[in-house]
Design a protein around this motif. Structure first.
Motif, PDB file in Angstrom:
ATOM      1  N   VAL A   1      66.268  77.174  68.984  1.00 23.01           N
ATOM      2  CA  VAL A   1      65.433  78.000  68.100  1.00 23.01           C
ATOM      3  C   VAL A   1      64.163  78.397  68.845  1.00 23.01           C
ATOM      4  CG1 VAL A   1      64.002  77.971  66.044  1.00 23.01           C
ATOM      5  CG2 VAL A   1      66.328  77.083  65.945  1.00 23.01           C
ATOM      6  N   ASN A   2      63.557  77.438  69.534  1.00 22.38           N
ATOM      7  CA  ASN A   2      62.358  77.733  70.335  1.00 22.38           C
ATOM      8  C   ASN A   2      62.622  78.858  71.308  1.00 22.38           C
ATOM      9  OD1 ASN A   2      60.991  75.716  69.141  1.00 22.38           O
ATOM     10  ND2 ASN A   2      60.907  74.364  70.922  1.00 22.38           N
TER      11      ASN A   2
ATOM     12  N   THR B   1      59.382  78.689  56.604  1.00 18.97           N
ATOM     13  CA  THR B   1      60.690  79.159  57.059  1.00 18.97           C
ATOM     14  C   THR B   1      61.833  78.312  56.506  1.00 18.97           C
ATOM     15  OG1 THR B   1      60.459  77.794  59.015  1.00 18.97           O
ATOM     16  CG2 THR B   1      59.790  80.090  59.212  1.00 18.97           C
TER      17      THR B   1
ATOM     18  N   GLY C   1      69.444  71.959  68.757  1.00 15.45           N
ATOM     19  CA  GLY C   1      69.269  73.097  67.863  1.00 15.45           C
ATOM     20  C   GLY C   1      67.823  73.554  67.826  1.00 15.45           C
ATOM     21  N   GLU C   2      66.910  72.574  67.698  1.00 19.20           N
ATOM     22  CA  GLU C   2      65.491  72.915  67.649  1.00 19.20           C
ATOM     23  C   GLU C   2      65.056  73.646  68.913  1.00 19.20           C
ATOM     24  OE1 GLU C   2      62.950  71.821  64.989  1.00 19.20           O
ATOM     25  OE2 GLU C   2      64.928  72.231  64.163  1.00 19.20           O
TER      26      GLU C   2
ATOM     27  N   ARG D   1      64.879  81.128  71.322  1.00 22.49           N
ATOM     28  CA  ARG D   1      65.114  82.425  70.723  1.00 22.49           C
ATOM     29  C   ARG D   1      63.809  83.026  70.240  1.00 22.49           C
ATOM     30  NH1 ARG D   1      69.484  81.500  66.963  1.00 22.49           N
ATOM     31  NH2 ARG D   1      67.772  81.070  65.579  1.00 22.49           N
ATOM     32  N   ARG D   2      62.920  82.157  69.732  1.00 20.32           N
ATOM     33  CA  ARG D   2      61.667  82.666  69.171  1.00 20.32           C
ATOM     34  C   ARG D   2      60.803  83.325  70.223  1.00 20.32           C
ATOM     35  NH1 ARG D   2      59.103  78.506  64.960  1.00 20.32           N
ATOM     36  NH2 ARG D   2      60.895  78.342  63.585  1.00 20.32           N
TER      37      ARG D   2
ATOM     38  N   ARG E   1      55.195  76.562  66.610  1.00 27.02           N
ATOM     39  CA  ARG E   1      55.717  75.512  65.742  1.00 27.02           C
ATOM     40  C   ARG E   1      54.659  74.516  65.354  1.00 27.02           C
ATOM     41  NH1 ARG E   1      60.857  72.810  67.320  1.00 27.02           N
ATOM     42  NH2 ARG E   1      60.718  72.604  65.084  1.00 27.02           N
TER      43      ARG E   1
END
Ligand SMILES: Nc1ncnc2c1ncn2[C@@H]1O[C@H](COP(=O)(O)OP(=O)(O)OP(=O)(O)O)[C@@H](O)[C@H]1O
Ligand SMILES: [Mg+2]
Lengths: 259, 298
Positions: free
Chosen positions: B13-14, A93, B9-10, B16-17, B200
């Protein structure tokens, strides 16, 4: 730089993957770990990274006994060791630049420093034009160069490569070896586990041969003869000058450091 | 600073995933805390209404007028002092006939025709008795009824007893349910964390390989759980607060009981619940991390 003192590793199932291994690798050396499949090469790599614990013996890395390192210090050990694997382990990604930058981001490097370091290392591996591509837009050799860039971007003392050319054709492997050699010339100790006779014979570096977890040969400027009972019977025994490594036999593409 | 932004941010992202599972976890926290907070609020209402029942009055003893064989005003005051000396009684407030008329006018302010036809002298004086303990209301009620100077005794004891039973049941139900749901919220959050770790796993194994510290690997997942817990809790607090406010405006038309809970109460318990949500979130994350992070290489 790296010292193993009577290291023995017995896996849970009872497999002895390292048996009383003693080894001393000095700063700036380039060492091949060779041996048939299942001989314990990857095990040594994992022991050096503290992905596995020794059963007996001691391992010193950069003057520290890593077998007694508390778990919370292991990340700091790994920051001083770059790693390259057969399967590249790139993040699909992220772009090339982001993959390399990731290694610095997650150890808390400031953004400003990351930019220039990533640029430099991509130039070193010859990928300065491909920073915006994604891994699946690259050839295998290019992907492996990204992975080397990521391993080296933090300027580690040691680079561990476990069959870095295992998935690549001979010509592409030459390119990879050239980069590893360049990294070694910059003073980084390189330890590379491989099956590839051709590469080992062409490079003429220190060769540590392992069989059934034991060191059976340790030679400076050594070669890698095929074992009497070849593991891969398809690989022909070929003298160095006939290697597909160098298109022009008079001008070897692999640099040497014997002098 | 840059590091913190990277970590937040990370974790976003989690989130949202695996938005769907995260939503489930948030809802579980939300429902569990809404129930708990709802029970708390209803309880508080009951408490306010039982304690403050008619300004703390548990028993009203209406006194006979002198012409009905009762005491005159001065003797009624003395009588008040006698009752006040009973050990079951906390305080007694004497409302004379004039006071009773004032009160009557106040209560029926919106119905002047009723006030017009009511003779001020008809309204009896009374003793407003607050008991030391509500449980004692029967004794006091009995003793007052037996007294010839008392015209009528009205007690709120039964209602009070009923209310405290309801309050007890609500307590057990509310806390029991929210405990069960809270536990399931922890498990749901730990599942979202497991999923996030699974999604991840490549990142995590690269992070381990290049020497990211353990907390650096964990913090995005902890933040994810924390965010889920806090969002669920804030939603619960807001929902119950809004519901109680609507109830309060409804309560203005029902005069006997108060539905007005002080803002202080909401603030205090709101903070407690959000902290609780945060704890649930972090506990869920830790559970998920302990179950799965080891499996991603070492
Ligand atoms: N996690 C493990 N648990 C149990 N046994 C293992 C484990 N990893 C490796 N082994 C065993 O240890 C021995 C050495 O394995 P290792 O991976 O080090 O070999 P290798 O030399 O790297 O082989 P290859 O060249 O095929 O990669 C093998 O017999 C293998 O089956
Ligand atoms: Mg191997």
């Amino acid at each position: 730089m790296i010292r193993l003192d009577s290291v023995t590793k017995v896996y849970k199932g009872g497999t002895v993957a390292a048996r009383d291994v003693s080894l001393n690798i000095r700063r700036g050396e380039f060492v091949f770990l060779v041996g048939p499949s299942g001989s314990g090469k990857s095990t040594l790599v994992r022991l050096l990274l503290r992905q596995e614990m020794v059963t007996r013996g001691t391992i010193w890395v950069a003057g520290k006994d890593i077998t007694r390192l508390p778990a919370w210090k292991v990340p700091y050990l790994r920051r001083s060791i770059g790693t390259v694997f057969q399967d590249f382990k790139l993040l699909s990604t992220k772009t090339v630049s982001e993959n390399v930058a990731f290694a610095l981001e997650v150890i808390g490097r400031p953004r400003s420093a990351i930019r220039s370091q990533v640029e430099q290392v991509l130039e070193l591996v010859g990928l300065d034009d491909l920073g915006g591509r994604y891994p699946d837009q690259l050839s295998g050799g290019e992907q492996q160069r990204v992975s080397i860039a990521r391993a080296f971007v933090n300027r580690p003392l040691i680079l561990l490569a476990d069959e870095p050319t295992g998935n690549l054709d001979p010509t592409t492997s030459v390119g990879i070896m050239r980069i590893l050699d360049r990294i070694n010339r910059s003073g980084t100790t390189v330890v590379m586990a491989t099956h590839d006779h051709a590469i080992v014979n062409a490079m003429r570096r220190r060769v540590v041969a392992i069989e059934k977890g034991q060191v059976i040969r340790d030679e400076r400027g050594g070669g890698f003869e095929e074992p009497p009972e070849p593991v891969e019977p398809a690989v022909p025994h070929s003298p160095p000058q006939n290697l597909p490594l160098s298109p022009d036999p008079d001008k070897p593409t692999l640099p040497r450091m014997d002098s | 600073m840059g590091r913190m932004i990277f970590l937040i941010g990370e974790s976003l992202v989690n989130l949202r995933r695996n938005a769907l599972v995260a939503t489930g976890a948030i809802l579980a926290v939300f429902i569990s805390l809404t129930l708990a907070f709802g029970a708390l609020v209803v309880n508080e209402l009951l408490r306010l209404n039982t304690i403050g029942w008619q300004q703390g009055t548990h028993i009203i003893a209406f006194l006979k007028d002198p012409d009905q064989g009762g005491l005159d005003a001065a003797a009624q005051v003395t009588y008040r002092d006698q009752v006040m000396a009973w050990e079951e009684v906390e305080t007694v407030h004497y409302v004379d006939k004039a006071g009773a008329y004032e009160e009557f006018k106040e209560i029926f302010a919106s119905r002047p025709e009723l006030i017009e036809v009511t003779d001020p002298l008809k309204l009896p004086a009374s003793l407003r008795i607050e008991l030391a303990s509500i449980d004692l209301y029967r004794d006091v009620q009995f003793r007052l009824s037996a007294d010839p100077v008392v015209r009528e005794v009205r007690s709120f004891g039964e209602q009070i007893e009923q209310l405290s039973t309801i309050s007890r049941v609500l307590n057990v139900l509310g806390w029991g349910l929210s405990l069960v749901l809270g536990l399931s919220a922890i498990i749901l959050i730990s599942n979202t964390i497991s999923l996030a770790i699974y999604a991840r796993r490549n990142e995590v194994s690269v992070m381990k390989l290049v020497g990211a510290s353990n907390w650096f690997i964990r913090v995005p997942f902890l933040l994810e759980g924390l965010i889920e817990g806090v969002v669920g809790a804030v939603m619960a607090v807001l929902t119950v607060w809004l519901a109680a406010r609507n109830l309060n405006s409804l309560g203005e038309t029902i005069q006997l009981i108060t539905l007005n809970i002080p803002a202080r109460f909401f603030f205090r318990w709101g903070v407690v619940l959000v902290l609780f949500g945060a704890t649930v979130g972090v506990a869920g994350s830790l559970l998920g991390l302990s179950r799965h992070l080891r499996e991603v290489d070492s």
